[in-house]
Design an enzyme around this catalytic site. Structure first.
Site, PDB file in Angstrom:
ATOM      1  N   GLU A 214     -23.652 -24.664 -11.245  1.00  0.00           N
ATOM      2  CA  GLU A 214     -24.463 -25.189 -12.351  1.00  0.00           C
ATOM      3  C   GLU A 214     -25.386 -24.143 -12.973  1.00  0.00           C
ATOM      4  OE1 GLU A 214     -26.495 -28.812 -11.422  1.00  0.00           O
ATOM      5  OE2 GLU A 214     -24.686 -29.816 -10.713  1.00  0.00           O
TER       6      GLU A 214
ATOM      7  N   GLU B  64     -19.212 -32.286  -7.089  1.00  0.00           N
ATOM      8  CA  GLU B  64     -20.375 -33.094  -6.712  1.00  0.00           C
ATOM      9  C   GLU B  64     -20.323 -34.406  -7.460  1.00  0.00           C
ATOM     10  OE1 GLU B  64     -24.292 -31.298  -7.208  1.00  0.00           O
ATOM     11  OE2 GLU B  64     -23.544 -29.406  -6.408  1.00  0.00           O
TER      12      GLU B  64
HETATM   13  C1  GCO Z   1     -26.629 -29.663  -8.353  1.00  0.00           C
HETATM   14  C2  GCO Z   1     -27.028 -29.741  -7.282  1.00  0.00           C
HETATM   15  C3  GCO Z   1     -27.695 -30.354  -6.194  1.00  0.00           C
HETATM   16  C4  GCO Z   1     -28.631 -31.478  -6.512  1.00  0.00           C
HETATM   17  C5  GCO Z   1     -27.900 -32.692  -6.968  1.00  0.00           C
HETATM   18  C6  GCO Z   1     -28.783 -33.874  -7.209  1.00  0.00           C
HETATM   19  O1  GCO Z   1     -25.743 -28.795  -8.282  1.00  0.00           O
HETATM   20  O2  GCO Z   1     -27.157 -30.285  -9.248  1.00  0.00           O
HETATM   21  O3  GCO Z   1     -26.015 -28.994  -6.665  1.00  0.00           O
HETATM   22  O4  GCO Z   1     -28.350 -29.241  -5.696  1.00  0.00           O
HETATM   23  O5  GCO Z   1     -29.318 -31.756  -5.365  1.00  0.00           O
HETATM   24  O6  GCO Z   1     -27.258 -32.426  -8.165  1.00  0.00           O
HETATM   25  O7  GCO Z   1     -29.714 -33.580  -8.211  1.00  0.00           O
END
Ligand code: GCO
Length: 450
Positions: free
Chosen positions: A167, A357
């Site tokens: 991200e 995710e």
């Molecule tokens: C992301 C994240 C996580 C966060 C999750 C929830 O990549 O955004 O990898 O670190 O914890 O998205 O906000």
């Protein structure tokens, strides 16, 4: 619900975590501080004034955590390597830090779990922030490539699949425009320059890895956004487009050797001079896969404040009274997963996709040894039903990772938001699998239907 899901037998099921959010062991084995350690130390930055010094103490409890994954039936684990643990300030390898990951990889191998590693999940070494202004300095992209080469040499034979960045939108825009993430800068042109250097780091990192080693599947993990306009009014439609250009095009265009949209070149202003000819070609290295993270959808409308005008849009926060919000206040929208993926494949020639995710904040407590996280359970069921239809319709999606294995340090929210399918009692470090974990365990024991 389980019986309506249908996935190919080759479909990969995994759980995900990130180093800073779970490891702790902050100064053990020669680990250096990261910009998130520095950010946590600044008063007012983290909602509950917490930090990542201990987190889930995974650094000491990784064997227990890997056993938990295995018990739940996962065969794939996505985690991140802490740059600050494995590279010393002079750029040399830190053997003690590398040993931690070797022991983790041994444990995973013994349990039949395939690792899926991410090199950068936001925890930039503090010394690179000091010396080069972090992602505002081009040098940081070169240091990232050195780090990628080091991991390829030291651990690469054990890592079948590696993502460069997680991200980069968050590092660039939450970190340098909105300022709610480390390093807490608030300057629109800077956020675009950071985005550029992050994508340059990705490209240089892939080159450096491939120069060391062949045969690794290499890619990147993005969080593209579904930005709907608040109304049909032309100003709102234009605002939604601006939000989408920032979230998607700034990152996907360079991956496929395309220049940024003109609107973003205008916004970066004079800093555009720091983007060199040839950079876009460097960013556009071949990709073996792309990871997509999906949580929610957003609604954009015409900007009001000066900051919003610089961005070209404002987000409409969901009405807190709505019943379909997770505990962190994000709207639940399973159809958005389908729309976001189709929107991308219509515009860019994506390689095979992994959903790297997906999950929900549900702060349900443990009562008499049971954590009945119904909100998360419903969230996962609705998103997996959506995903099953998407895969059946022919979209090339090869796997799904739930975020997250454990409750953990949720960045600026500290420990106040729980994303785990396993509850963590931070006082005792006791782990309790929640109802959602038991649901996935059952699903994983028979994830396909004939
Ligand atoms: C992301 C994240 C996580 C966060 C999750 C929830 O990549 O955004 O990898 O670190 O914890 O998205 O906000």
């Amino acid at each position: 619900m389980t019986d309506v899901l249908s996935f190919p037998s080759s479909f990969e099921w995994g759980c995900a975590t990130a180093a800073f959010q779970i490891e702790g062991g902050a100064s053990e084995g020669g680990k250096l501080p990261s910009i998130w350690d520095d950010f946590c130390a600044q008063p007012g930055r983290i909602k509950d004034a917490s930090d990542g010094l201990v987190a889930c103490d995974h650094f000491h409890r990784f064997r227990e955590d890997v056993a938990l994954m295995a018990d739940l039936g996962f065969h794939h684990y996505r985690f991140s390597i802490a740059w600050t643990r494995v590279v010393r300030e002079d750029g040399s390898a830190n053997p003690e830090g590398l040993d931690f990951y070797r022991r983790l990889l041994d444990e995973l191998a013994q349990r039949g779990i395939t690792p899926n590693a991410t090199l950068f999940h936001w925890d930039l070494p503090s010394h690179l922030q000091r010396a080069h202004r972090g992602w505002l300095g081009r040098e940081t992209a070169h240091r990232f490539a050195d780090y990628a080469a080091l991991v390829a040499r030291e651990l690469g034979d054990r890592l079948p699949r590696v993502a460069t960045l997680n991200e980069p939108w968050c590092s660039a825009f939450l970190g340098h425009d909105i300022g709610v993430f480390a390093p807490g800068v608030q300057d629109r042109p800077s956020s675009l320059l950071a985005a550029h250097h992050l994508m340059l780091a990705h490209g240089l990192g892939l080159q450096a890895w491939r120069a060391e080693r062949s045969g690794t599947q290499l890619g990147i993990v993005l969080n593209p956004e579904l930005c709907d306009a608040a109304s049909d009014a032309p100003q709102d439609v234009a605002a939604a487009r601006m939000a989408e250009l920032e979230r998607n095009d700034v990152f996907l265009n360079p991956l496929f050797k395309r220049e940024w949209p003109a609107e973003m070149l205008t916004q970066i202003g004079e800093l555009a001079e720091q983007r060199r000819p040839g950079d876009i070609a460097l960013c556009a290295q071949p990709l073996d896969f792309i990871g997509l993270n999906y949580y929610t959808r957003s609604i954009a409308q015409a900007p009001v404040s000066a900051d919003e005008q610089r961005r070209g849009y404002r987000f409409v926060p969901p009405d807190p009274q709505r019943p379909d919000l997770t505990d962190i206040g994000w709207a639940i929208c399973p159809q958005g997963l389908d729309r976001v993926v189709r929107n991308l494949v219509a515009q860019w020639p994506l390689p095979p996709i992994w959903i790297t995710e997906n999950g929900a904040a549900d702060n349900a407590p443990v009562v008499k040894d049971v954590c009945d996280d119904r909100l998360r359970l419903g969230y996962l069921q609705s998103h997996l039903a959506q995903l099953s239809q998407m895969v059946a319709s022919g979209l090339d999606i090869r796997g799904y990772y739930v975020w997250s294995l454990l409750d953990n340090f949720e960045w600026a929210h500290g420990y106040s938001q729980r994303f785990g399918i396993v509850h963590v009692d931070y006082a005792t470090q006791r782990r309790t699998p929640k109802s959602s974990a038991h649901y996935l365990q059952q699903l994983l024991s028979s994830p396909t239907t004939p």
